[in-house]
Structure formats: structure tokens, C-alpha cells
Design an enzyme around this catalytic site. Structure first.
Site, PDB file in Angstrom:
ATOM      1  N   SER A   1       0.689  -1.109  -0.011  1.00 48.57           N
ATOM      2  CA  SER A   1       0.011   0.096   0.005  1.00 48.57           C
ATOM      3  C   SER A   1       1.052   1.295  -0.038  1.00 48.57           C
ATOM      4  CB  SER A   1      -1.015  -0.152   1.239  1.00 48.57           C
ATOM      5  OG  SER A   1      -1.910   1.086   1.070  1.00 48.57           O
ATOM      6  N   THR A   2       0.896   2.232   1.073  1.00 48.90           N
ATOM      7  CA  THR A   2       1.533   3.440   1.221  1.00 48.90           C
ATOM      8  C   THR A   2       2.931   3.281   0.865  1.00 48.90           C
ATOM      9  OG1 THR A   2       0.138   4.022   2.607  1.00 48.90           O
ATOM     10  CG2 THR A   2       1.954   5.506   2.328  1.00 48.90           C
TER      11      THR A   2
ATOM     12  N   HIS B   1      -2.573  -1.153  -3.386  1.00 46.06           N
ATOM     13  CA  HIS B   1      -3.641  -0.320  -3.306  1.00 46.06           C
ATOM     14  C   HIS B   1      -3.422   1.218  -4.077  1.00 46.06           C
ATOM     15  CE1 HIS B   1      -4.337  -2.195   0.868  1.00 46.06           C
ATOM     16  NE2 HIS B   1      -4.804  -2.987   0.036  1.00 46.06           N
TER      17      HIS B   1
ATOM     18  N   ASP C   1      -4.340  -4.771   5.839  1.00 46.01           N
ATOM     19  CA  ASP C   1      -4.808  -5.661   4.696  1.00 46.01           C
ATOM     20  C   ASP C   1      -3.868  -6.587   4.518  1.00 46.01           C
ATOM     21  OD1 ASP C   1      -6.449  -6.551   2.818  1.00 46.01           O
ATOM     22  OD2 ASP C   1      -5.478  -5.052   1.416  1.00 46.01           O
TER      23      ASP C   1
ATOM     24  N   MET D   1       0.080   1.040   5.189  1.00 45.91           N
ATOM     25  CA  MET D   1      -0.867   1.399   6.420  1.00 45.91           C
ATOM     26  C   MET D   1      -1.751   0.263   6.565  1.00 45.91           C
ATOM     27  SD  MET D   1      -1.444   5.568   6.403  1.00 45.91           S
ATOM     28  CE  MET D   1      -0.075   6.728   6.317  1.00 45.91           C
TER      29      MET D   1
END
Length: 369
Positions: A183-184, A209, A305, A302
Site C-alpha cells: 500500500s503506502t 492499493h 490488509d 498502512m
């Protein structure tokens, strides 16, 4: 009752943009705009006094460019950053670069003087800020879910897409595959890993993401800079050596077996862990249908998930890796994977390409027997 609101700071050169975003968020339960600034340097002064959970950032900023500002902010503290841009610039390279550098979402601002669509834009701003807040706030800081907003409902598990069950995996197939979730900061991590792989590497399935449309742009950019083939996944695509399939934004991707081969299904469905695509959905399908033929890697991001389903992969016989804290932009997803017992090994980003190739050769995983 007693829950502190999500603090937001708005950074945009245009006073009209700052006013519009502030007005869109004004009065929203659980959100508090604590300041705004015309440029990043002024914003930093305000952030030193009171740090926000969510930073709304114009894609183009004076005095210090938005990418440099983002890197500076994320290096100091995990902060959910939402990019705002005009409609003309939303799909431009600057917005993609910002998302690649760690922004968790984006929205468009209306053209000056265009009032009919203002309500639609205001709703998009609220959704983006609420979604960003949910990626980083601990449970006790989250606002009471609003029944009209999917992003604020209790987060679904992978059960809504694929039931948990025993692995049906390895018999009849020797193909090795790698499943990656991020993600991030993940686009930078993917660039590092994929850019160091030869075409002989195992086939890969990846959830990063990102919003719809940007995953295709990311895949195209990676394909141009890597030796391997990188593309946005299509329904029914086969997982083969030397190819990385990236789940499309706003769609879930699941692995399945077809004889001795692996294919992907790209499907719609509800948000899982407040994401679509969801790492948990991909990892569960890999646990079910690849089992010991798979390597799972969870990287910077973050939230949590992928953490639970990485444990399912490990229980099904897969090898599993979590990126270490020092090399993560945000040590959220890997940390949760470690906490749930899903990570067989924690390693620096620079070691992951070698571990991936060792797995493909059926070799020892860098010290893991």
C-alpha cells in the site's frame, strides 16, 4: 462520545481551492480542519505545532514541490496524504507520481466558477478524507460508522469474496508463483523489486492499493523500466514465469487453478479491509489454490490488509516474507502480519529480490530452512 476528530490540514496554492475543501469538510462528524497553507513550507510550520492525521495536498505546490514535501512528511511520521488536482491533471504524471510516492487517495476540485457539480466534488472530498483516515487511525480513534457510507462500515473480511478452507493446492502442479501485497510507499518498493528480476523469475500476482486507472498507468511504467513483463491483470490471464500481473483499481483479483496452470479472476465485489483490490482476497486465494507452490510477500503500507491471509498462506505451506520496518515507508501491514504469525521471515527490501529468485530456484530462502 469522547472520540477525538480526525485532524486535517489543507495545502494548496489557490485560496479558492483551500476554501472549497474546507467548506466541504466543515460540519462533517469526526473531521476537524485544523489549518491550511498556501505552500508546503508554511504547512510544515503549522504541522510542527499540531500534526494532522490527514494531509490534503495540491498536486502542484510552490516553494517546495509536492513530492519532496510528501517524502519529508512521511519520513517524519505516518500520515495519510490525499492528493487534490483539477480534472485535467488527475490522470497526469504528477498525480501518478504522488500516488507512487505514498499518497493514499485523490480527488478532483471543480473548475473555477463551475457551481452545478460542486456538490458532487464536495462528496468526493469527504469520501476521500474519511477513507484516508481509516487507513491509519487506531480502532479507538475511528469515528462511529455511518450506515450510508461503505467506507465507514465495519470492514469486511475476505469471507465475502472467498470462503476460508483447506488448501487444494500443489498436487499436479510444480509451477511456482509469488503473491505481493503493498500500500503506502508500495509503488517505490515494487519498482525496486521488479526492476531487479530477470525474465526467468516466477510468475507474480500483485495487489497495490491504488485508485482505478492508476494501476494501469503504474503497470505501464513498470513494464517500460523492467526486464520482465508487467501489466494490469485481465480476467482469465495466466500466471507465467517472467510476468507480473497487477490487480486493477476498484476490482478484486483472485488466483485459481486450471489443470496444472494458474489463472487470475478479476471481479467486482464489496470492499475488503476497506480496500478494492484487497491483499487479503488475493492471499486467501493463493493459500487455497497454490499452497506450498507460493511465496507471499507483504510490503510497506498502512493498516492490516493482507496480515491474516498471509498467515493462511503460511499455514497452507507457502513461504512468507514481511518487509522490515527500516525499509518501509509505513510499517503497518508488515507489522500486523508479524503480529498475526504470518511472516516466516522479516527482511530488508534490498534482500527481497534475491529471496524471490531463490524461491523460484527451489533454494533455501536466505537463511530460512
Amino acid at each position: 462520545m469522547g472520540t477525538s476528530p480526525t485532524k486535517v490540514i489543507i495545502v494548496a496554492d489557490s485560496v479558492l481551492v483551500r476554501q472549497f475543501v474546507a467548506q466541504a469538510l466543515a460540519g462533517e462528524a469526526g473531521i476537524q480542519v485544523i489549518g491550511s497553507a498556501a505552500d508546503p513550507l508554511l504547512a510544515l510550520e503549522k504541522m510542527r505545532r499540531q500534526w494532522p492525521e490527514v494531509l490534503v495536498l495540491d498536486v502542484e505546490t510552490p516553494r517546495l514541490d509536492s513530492l519532496s514535501f510528501m517524502r519529508k512528511v512521511l519520513a517524519e511520521r505516518a500520515t495519510a496524504i490525499v492528493i487534490c488536482s483539477s480534472l485535467a491533471k488527475r490522470q497526469g504524471p504528477a498525480t501518478l507520481a504522488a500516488l507512487a510516492a505514498g499518497a493514499v487517495g485523490s480527488f478532483c476540485t471543480p473548475a473555477i466558477g463551475v457551481q452545478p457539480a460542486a456538490g458532487h466534488h464536495a462528496e468526493a472530498i469527504v469520501r476521500a478524507v474519511r477513507a484516508a483516515a481509516q487507513t491509519c487511525l487506531p480502532p479507538q480513534r475511528r469515528a462511529t460508522p455511518a450506515p450510508t457510507n461503505d467506507l465507514l462500515r465495519p470492514k469486511n473480511s475476505a469471507d465475502v469474496m472467498l470462503a476460508a478452507g483447506a488448501a487444494t493446492a500443489s498436487a499436479g502442479s510444480t509451477e511456482r508463483i509469488v503473491a505481493i501485497g503493498a500500500s503506502t510507499g508500495g509503488t517505490q518498493a515494487l519498482e525496486f523489486v521488479l526492476g531487479r528480476l530477470p525474465t526467468s523469475c516466477p510468475g507474480m500476482v500483485i495487489v497495490q492499493h491504488m485508485p482505478e486507472r492508476f494501476t494501469a498507468m503504474l503497470a505501464q511504467r513498470l513494464n517500460e523500466m523492467c526486464q520482465i513483463e508487467v501489466r494490469e491483470a485481465g480476467h482469465g490471464d495466466r500466471v507465467v514465469a517472467g510476468r507480473a500481473l497487477i490487480a486493477p483499481g476498484n476490482r478484486h483479483m483472485m488466483l485459481r487453478r486450471s489443470g496444472t496452470h494458474y489463472l487470475v479472476d478479476v471481479v467486482d465485489g464489496p470492499l475488503v479491509n476497506r480496500h478494492k483490490p484487497s491483499v487479503d482476497v488475493l492471499f486467501r486465494s493463493v493459500a487455497r489454490f497454490a499452497g506450498g507452490n507460493a511465496l507471499g510477500i507483504i510490503m510497506t503500507g498502512m493498516g492490516d490488509d493482507g496480515a491474516r491471509s498471509l498467515k493462511e498462506m503460511r499455514d497452507a505451506g507457502a513461504r512468507t516474507i514481511a518487509q522490515d520496518e527500516a525499509s518501509c515507508v509505513v510499517f503497518g501491514m508488515p507489522k500486523e502480519a508479524v503480529r498475526h504469525g504470518g511472516a516466516e521471515q522479516v527482511m530488508a527490501l534490498e534482500r527481497i529480490p534475491g529471496a524471490l529468485l531463490a524461491f523460484g530456484r527451489n533454494s533455501t530462502l536466505l537463511g530460512v530452512s
